[in-house]
Design an enzyme around this catalytic site. Structure first.
Site, PDB file in Angstrom:
ATOM      1  N   SER A 138       9.269  43.527  -1.631  1.00 34.26           N
ATOM      2  CA  SER A 138       9.410  42.961  -2.728  1.00 34.26           C
ATOM      3  C   SER A 138      10.013  41.278  -2.013  1.00 34.26           C
ATOM      4  O   SER A 138       9.157  40.251  -2.492  1.00 34.26           O
ATOM      5  CB  SER A 138      10.575  43.514  -3.437  1.00 34.26           C
ATOM      6  OG  SER A 138      11.757  43.552  -2.428  1.00 34.26           O
ATOM      7  N   CYS A 139      11.089  41.320  -1.536  1.00 29.05           N
ATOM      8  CA  CYS A 139      11.712  39.945  -1.139  1.00 29.05           C
ATOM      9  C   CYS A 139      10.541  38.994  -0.095  1.00 29.05           C
ATOM     10  O   CYS A 139      11.196  38.032   0.436  1.00 29.05           O
ATOM     11  CB  CYS A 139      12.813  39.940  -0.744  1.00 29.05           C
ATOM     12  SG  CYS A 139      14.026  40.580  -2.181  1.00 29.05           S
ATOM     13  N   VAL A 140       9.912  39.784   0.665  1.00 30.23           N
ATOM     14  CA  VAL A 140       8.680  39.383   1.676  1.00 30.23           C
ATOM     15  C   VAL A 140       7.703  39.190   0.718  1.00 30.23           C
ATOM     16  O   VAL A 140       7.028  38.026   0.946  1.00 30.23           O
ATOM     17  CB  VAL A 140       8.842  40.154   2.917  1.00 30.23           C
ATOM     18  CG1 VAL A 140       7.563  39.609   3.628  1.00 30.23           C
ATOM     19  CG2 VAL A 140       9.758  40.343   3.692  1.00 30.23           C
TER      20      VAL A 140
END
Length: 232
Positions: A138-140
């Site tokens: 997600s956040c990568v």
């Protein structure tokens, strides 16, 4: 009747080609002058559930990457999400390694949607973007996809990233590869930045980072310095 249609189609294709954003060349090596680093969401709330990599190894690799970027003066950006209300502070080991960096806090899952951060990265003028962080899927992945869409050449530092299980991590890496990102590891990046051991001003720092964070390779350097070099 066909020829005008063919000519129109060719002109349209040519226009699309000309208008397409220029991408950096994957064959160009990473250097201290063309790289920029984004490290995302190394925060307690997210590391609690990481299962794809041992947490101590994750932290070690992330700190090694950040120290290497500092050694080569590669612009580096830390990003957090809802640090005060949910995620918690950036890892102490990373802020102690780089006390000059203030994380960009945000609420959007995709860090690329934070205008201040995106503008700061763009201001470097560099197109080779290295991304690592939590969680991989997600956040990568989301800022990687966004940066690719804007014409950046993106490298995912896979051994400095983690997720809730191995499948989530590996599928995220596969998704990013299919989108055009390149998987790398932190020590490979550091050695690519070094490029030539004749560059002694950074070579000594690289060896020091390896001794602190490079596992067996670091032990080999330590052995050579303490056992072999004094006998020459």
């Amino acid at each position: 009747m066909r020829f005008p249609l063919v000519r129109t189609a060719l002109l349209s294709l040519f226009a699309l080609f000309v208008a397409a954003p220029a991408h950096a060349d994957l064959r160009d090596p990473l250097t201290r002058d063309n790289s920029v680093v984004l490290m995302v969401d190394y925060q307690p709330q997210f590391v609690f559930s990481v299962q794809s990599i041992p947490v101590l190894e994750l932290i070690n690799n992330a700190v090694g990457l950040s120290k290497a970027a500092k050694t080569f003066e590669v612009p580096t950006f830390y990003a957090t999400i809802s640090a005060q209300s949910f995620g918690g502070p950036f890892f102490r080991q990373l802020t102690e390694a780089r006390p000059e960096l203030t994380p960009f806090d945000r609420t959007s899952i995709d860090a690329w949607q934070e205008p201040r951060l995106r503008a700061a990265i763009a201001a470097t003028g560099r197109k080779k973007l290295l991304v690592s962080g939590l969680w991989t899927d997600s956040c990568v992945t989301l800022p990687v996809l966004s940066a690719l869409k804007e014409g950046y050449e993106v490298y995912v530092v896979v051994d400095a990233s983690g997720d809730v299980n191995r499948e989530s991590h590996e599928m995220a890496v596969q998704r990013m590869i299919q989108a055009g990102a390149v998987p790398v590891t932190w020590m490979a990046v550091m050695l690519e930045w070094q490029g030539d051991w004749a560059r002694g001003n950074t070579g000594a720092q690289v060896q020091k980072i390896a001794q602190e964070h490079g596992g067996g390779w670091g032990q080999g350097i330590d052995y050579h310095q303490r056992m072999v070099a004094p006998r020459k």
